[in-house]
Design an enzyme around this catalytic site. Structure first.
Site, PDB file in Angstrom:
ATOM      1  N   ARG A 127      -4.968  -4.716   5.689  1.00  0.00           N
ATOM      2  CA  ARG A 127      -5.298  -4.786   7.118  1.00  0.00           C
ATOM      3  C   ARG A 127      -6.661  -5.450   7.351  1.00  0.00           C
ATOM      4  O   ARG A 127      -6.881  -6.073   8.386  1.00  0.00           O
ATOM      5  CB  ARG A 127      -5.258  -3.398   7.757  1.00  0.00           C
ATOM      6  CG  ARG A 127      -3.845  -2.813   7.770  1.00  0.00           C
ATOM      7  CD  ARG A 127      -3.631  -1.769   8.838  1.00  0.00           C
ATOM      8  NE  ARG A 127      -2.498  -0.917   8.521  1.00  0.00           N
ATOM      9  CZ  ARG A 127      -1.223  -1.257   8.722  1.00  0.00           C
ATOM     10  NH1 ARG A 127      -0.918  -2.419   9.243  1.00  0.00           N
ATOM     11  NH2 ARG A 127      -0.252  -0.421   8.394  1.00  0.00           N
TER      12      ARG A 127
ATOM     13  N   GLN B 202       1.115  12.004   7.008  1.00  0.00           N
ATOM     14  CA  GLN B 202       1.594  12.064   5.622  1.00  0.00           C
ATOM     15  C   GLN B 202       1.591  13.505   5.122  1.00  0.00           C
ATOM     16  O   GLN B 202       2.547  13.949   4.471  1.00  0.00           O
ATOM     17  CB  GLN B 202       0.742  11.155   4.735  1.00  0.00           C
ATOM     18  CG  GLN B 202       0.948   9.681   5.090  1.00  0.00           C
ATOM     19  CD  GLN B 202       0.052   8.742   4.333  1.00  0.00           C
ATOM     20  OE1 GLN B 202      -0.790   9.164   3.537  1.00  0.00           O
ATOM     21  NE2 GLN B 202       0.226   7.454   4.554  1.00  0.00           N
TER      22      GLN B 202
ATOM     23  N   ARG C 128      10.437   6.321   5.881  1.00  0.00           N
ATOM     24  CA  ARG C 128      11.188   7.548   6.165  1.00  0.00           C
ATOM     25  C   ARG C 128      12.692   7.306   6.113  1.00  0.00           C
ATOM     26  O   ARG C 128      13.454   8.157   5.627  1.00  0.00           O
ATOM     27  CB  ARG C 128      10.754   8.110   7.526  1.00  0.00           C
ATOM     28  CG  ARG C 128       9.350   8.748   7.456  1.00  0.00           C
ATOM     29  CD  ARG C 128       8.737   8.892   8.828  1.00  0.00           C
ATOM     30  NE  ARG C 128       7.461   9.610   8.789  1.00  0.00           N
ATOM     31  CZ  ARG C 128       6.290   9.086   8.402  1.00  0.00           C
ATOM     32  NH1 ARG C 128       6.220   7.835   7.975  1.00  0.00           N
ATOM     33  NH2 ARG C 128       5.175   9.813   8.414  1.00  0.00           N
TER      34      ARG C 128
ATOM     35  N   ASP D 181      -4.690   3.011  12.254  1.00  0.00           N
ATOM     36  CA  ASP D 181      -4.427   1.804  11.457  1.00  0.00           C
ATOM     37  C   ASP D 181      -4.827   0.534  12.200  1.00  0.00           C
ATOM     38  O   ASP D 181      -4.903  -0.539  11.601  1.00  0.00           O
ATOM     39  CB  ASP D 181      -2.935   1.728  11.082  1.00  0.00           C
ATOM     40  CG  ASP D 181      -2.544   2.796  10.075  1.00  0.00           C
ATOM     41  OD1 ASP D 181      -3.445   3.376   9.431  1.00  0.00           O
ATOM     42  OD2 ASP D 181      -1.339   3.063   9.926  1.00  0.00           O
TER      43      ASP D 181
ATOM     44  N   SER E 209      -2.881  14.355   9.988  1.00  0.00           N
ATOM     45  CA  SER E 209      -2.301  13.370   9.070  1.00  0.00           C
ATOM     46  C   SER E 209      -0.789  13.502   9.059  1.00  0.00           C
ATOM     47  O   SER E 209      -0.242  14.551   8.728  1.00  0.00           O
ATOM     48  CB  SER E 209      -2.846  13.594   7.651  1.00  0.00           C
ATOM     49  OG  SER E 209      -1.979  12.979   6.704  1.00  0.00           O
TER      50      SER E 209
ATOM     51  N   SER F 110       6.116   2.772   8.801  1.00  0.00           N
ATOM     52  CA  SER F 110       6.263   4.238   8.711  1.00  0.00           C
ATOM     53  C   SER F 110       7.723   4.648   8.859  1.00  0.00           C
ATOM     54  O   SER F 110       8.221   5.513   8.120  1.00  0.00           O
ATOM     55  CB  SER F 110       5.448   4.931   9.809  1.00  0.00           C
ATOM     56  OG  SER F 110       4.085   4.827   9.536  1.00  0.00           O
TER      57      SER F 110
ATOM     58  N   ARG G 145      -7.394   7.755  -3.548  1.00  0.00           N
ATOM     59  CA  ARG G 145      -7.084   8.360  -2.241  1.00  0.00           C
ATOM     60  C   ARG G 145      -7.016   9.887  -2.365  1.00  0.00           C
ATOM     61  O   ARG G 145      -6.511  10.415  -3.361  1.00  0.00           O
ATOM     62  CB  ARG G 145      -5.727   7.846  -1.720  1.00  0.00           C
ATOM     63  CG  ARG G 145      -5.587   6.327  -1.662  1.00  0.00           C
ATOM     64  CD  ARG G 145      -6.332   5.707  -0.511  1.00  0.00           C
ATOM     65  NE  ARG G 145      -5.930   6.142   0.808  1.00  0.00           N
ATOM     66  CZ  ARG G 145      -4.926   5.613   1.507  1.00  0.00           C
ATOM     67  NH1 ARG G 145      -4.183   4.640   0.984  1.00  0.00           N
ATOM     68  NH2 ARG G 145      -4.666   6.041   2.719  1.00  0.00           N
TER      69      ARG G 145
ATOM     70  N   LYS H 166      -9.081   5.287   3.586  1.00  0.00           N
ATOM     71  CA  LYS H 166      -7.837   4.508   3.687  1.00  0.00           C
ATOM     72  C   LYS H 166      -7.732   3.606   2.448  1.00  0.00           C
ATOM     73  O   LYS H 166      -8.372   3.858   1.440  1.00  0.00           O
ATOM     74  CB  LYS H 166      -7.825   3.714   4.994  1.00  0.00           C
ATOM     75  CG  LYS H 166      -7.675   4.602   6.219  1.00  0.00           C
ATOM     76  CD  LYS H 166      -6.292   5.242   6.240  1.00  0.00           C
ATOM     77  CE  LYS H 166      -6.088   6.157   7.427  1.00  0.00           C
ATOM     78  NZ  LYS H 166      -4.826   6.881   7.356  1.00  0.00           N
TER      79      LYS H 166
HETATM   80  C1  S3P Z   1       1.268   7.060   7.857  1.00  0.00           C
HETATM   81  C2  S3P Z   1       0.292   7.934   8.273  1.00  0.00           C
HETATM   82  C3  S3P Z   1      -1.132   7.560   8.410  1.00  0.00           C
HETATM   83  C4  S3P Z   1      -1.316   6.052   8.447  1.00  0.00           C
HETATM   84  C5  S3P Z   1      -0.516   5.371   7.371  1.00  0.00           C
HETATM   85  C6  S3P Z   1       0.964   5.658   7.536  1.00  0.00           C
HETATM   86  C7  S3P Z   1       2.668   7.539   7.775  1.00  0.00           C
HETATM   87  O1  S3P Z   1      -1.860   8.063   7.321  1.00  0.00           O
HETATM   88  O2  S3P Z   1      -2.678   5.720   8.352  1.00  0.00           O
HETATM   89  O3  S3P Z   1      -0.732   3.972   7.408  1.00  0.00           O
HETATM   90  O4  S3P Z   1       3.588   6.707   7.711  1.00  0.00           O
HETATM   91  O5  S3P Z   1       2.861   8.756   7.777  1.00  0.00           O
HETATM   92  P1  S3P Z   1      -2.448   9.561   7.285  1.00  0.00           P
HETATM   93  O6  S3P Z   1      -1.326  10.524   7.278  1.00  0.00           O
HETATM   94  O7  S3P Z   1      -3.262   9.634   6.021  1.00  0.00           O
HETATM   95  O8  S3P Z   1      -3.293   9.700   8.509  1.00  0.00           O
END
Ligand code: S3P
Length: 423
Positions: free
Chosen positions: A383, A164, A22, A310, A162, A18, A117, A337
């Site tokens: 995973r 994301q 970023r 996760d 979320s 993550s 998704r 997921k």
């Molecule tokens: C992530 C947010 C999570 C996570 C993903 C990585 C991120 O997803 O499950 O593996 O880096 O922002 P969601 O935002 O869909 O919950």
């Protein structure tokens, strides 16, 4: 469980996935040369890199040290009609937020899994900000067409927790007209907020609401990514469950929005200690020491699922080897997921001689290992494949080594890490 290996030694993992996504995205937004060290070597993060290269950002080096040179957000441009995000929802969803307010028009798409998704959860707030973003026939999945245009700040309450979705909105908010505030049912990982605060952006963030006032441009930066806690979970669980094991994972990301797995395993009886805590680039980092200890099943109800979402596959595997029942609560989000992880984990556990059932949005695992019944299936999900291997390791003393390519989506170092600690 006669040939159990011991896991012993010290390891430092590649950078958190993550954070790595970023770091690349922020480097692409900044004018000038950024230096990113210890990035995740996974395919997902390579997708983010290549997407921003398609938008005119120059990248040189490798995940150990990547030099990212950009002309800045206002110069992002592409000749390509469609940009490919592979398996990576983080690449796709965060990039909506970047592109919605840019001068770029393009289509974003991905592999078969990514094309199933849900994305309306991101499109809805971005549209409220004035974005021109749509899918074919209004469907809830990619491909998605984004035509950049000026945006305005919003006040938004997301129905889903979320990171994301939140990050896409915050990335769009950076260049929108006016203040944006965002809230969600439980606080999801807050890496975007922490990075922006570290950069001096006017952002305040609490468990209840995040508020961003635009006006500060991201500056080129140097960044060292802390170790990936989601990959670490695949080492922590076998270290807890194999006789005589003791490992130290150095410089691991221990952001509290990510450490649900540590708290839950500790409550199950896991001997996990934290040492040498420090802060790097606004993120807490520490050594995590794990010693063999018997686990007992618990009910995870008091932990918001978003802080360990996760890690549910590997937590469920741990629960197979614990005594008593573990109820992993409110994890319906796993159905959307990389695969339907809720049914996938249940299938893996039941095929491997364990006992798991799904009740509504809860996954219930009863500890105890019987005879293997069928081949567990990974459904093309990195995973789930890694979870199958850790069950093999604890139960039979070795991994099959068959899933390197799949597990490399997040952690190409997976098999080397296990080999290093079991040598
Ligand atoms: C992530 C947010 C999570 C996570 C993903 C990585 C991120 O997803 O499950 O593996 O880096 O922002 P969601 O935002 O869909 O919950």
């Amino acid at each position: 469980m006669s040939n159990q290996p011991q896991l012993r030694g010290t390891i430092e993992l590649r950078g958190d996935k993550s954070l790595s996504h970023r770091a690349i995205i922020f480097a692409a937004l900044a004018k000038g040369k950024s230096v990113l060290r210890n990035l995740s070597g996974g395919i997902d993060v390579a997708m983010t890199k290549s997407l921003y290269q398609s938008l005119g950002v120059r990248c040189a080096g490798n995940p150990d040290e990547l030099i990212v040179e950009s002309s800045g957000f206002h110069r992002l441009a592409t000749n390509e009609k469609a940009l490919y995000c592979g398996n990576s929802a983080t690449t796709l969803r965060l990039s909506f937020g970047v592109l919605a307010g840019s001068d770029v028009s393009c289509v974003l798409t991905g592999d078969q899994s990514l094309q199933s998704r849900p994305i309306q959860r991101v499109i809805t707030p971005l549209r409220e900000m004035g974005a021109d973003i749509h899918t074919r026939g209004g469907s809830d999945s990619p491909p998605v067409t984004v035509s950049g245009r000026p945006l305005r700040g919003i006040s938004y309450r997301s129905p889903v927790a979320s990171a994301q979705v939140k990050s896409a909105v915050l990335l769009a908010a950076l260049h929108a007209d006016g203040t944006t505030s965002y809230s969600e049912p439980d606080q999801s990982r807050d890496h975007t907020e922490r990075f922006l605060a570290w950069q001096g952006v006017d952002i305040t963030s609490s468990q209840e609401v995040t508020t961003l006032r635009p006006g500060v441009e991201i500056k080129a930066f140097e960044y060292h990514v802390a170790g990936d806690i989601s990959t670490a979970a695949f080492l922590i669980v076998p270290a807890l469950l194999t006789r005589g094991s003791e490992i130290r994972i150095r410089n691991l990301l221990i952001n509290p929005t990510r450490t649900g797995i540590l708290a839950i395993l500790k409550e199950m009886g896991g001997d996990i200690t934290i040492e040498n805590q420090s802060e790097r680039y606004g993120e807490p980092v520490a050594d995590v020491i794990v010693r063999e200890s018997p686990l007992v099943g618990i009910d995870t109800g008091k932990y918001p699922p978003v802080i360990f979402i996760d890690e549910v596959p590997i937590l469920a595997a741990a629960a197979m080897f614990a005594s008593g029942k573990t109820r992993i609560c409110n994890v319906g989000e796993l159905r959307v997921k990389e695969s339907d992880r809720l049914s996938g984990i249940m299938q893996i556990i039941n095929c491997s001689g364990g006992k798991a059932e799904v009740n509504g949005d809860d996954l219930i695992v009863t500890g105890g290992i019987g005879d293997r019944r069928a081949l567990p299936q990974h459904q093309g999900d990195h995973r789930l494949a890694a979870t199958i291997e850790i069950i093999n390791l604890i139960r039979d003393g070795n991994v099959s080594g068959k899933y390197h390519d799949l597990i490399s989506i997040s952690a190409p170092e997976f098999y080397d890490a296990i080999a290093g600690l079991t040598a």
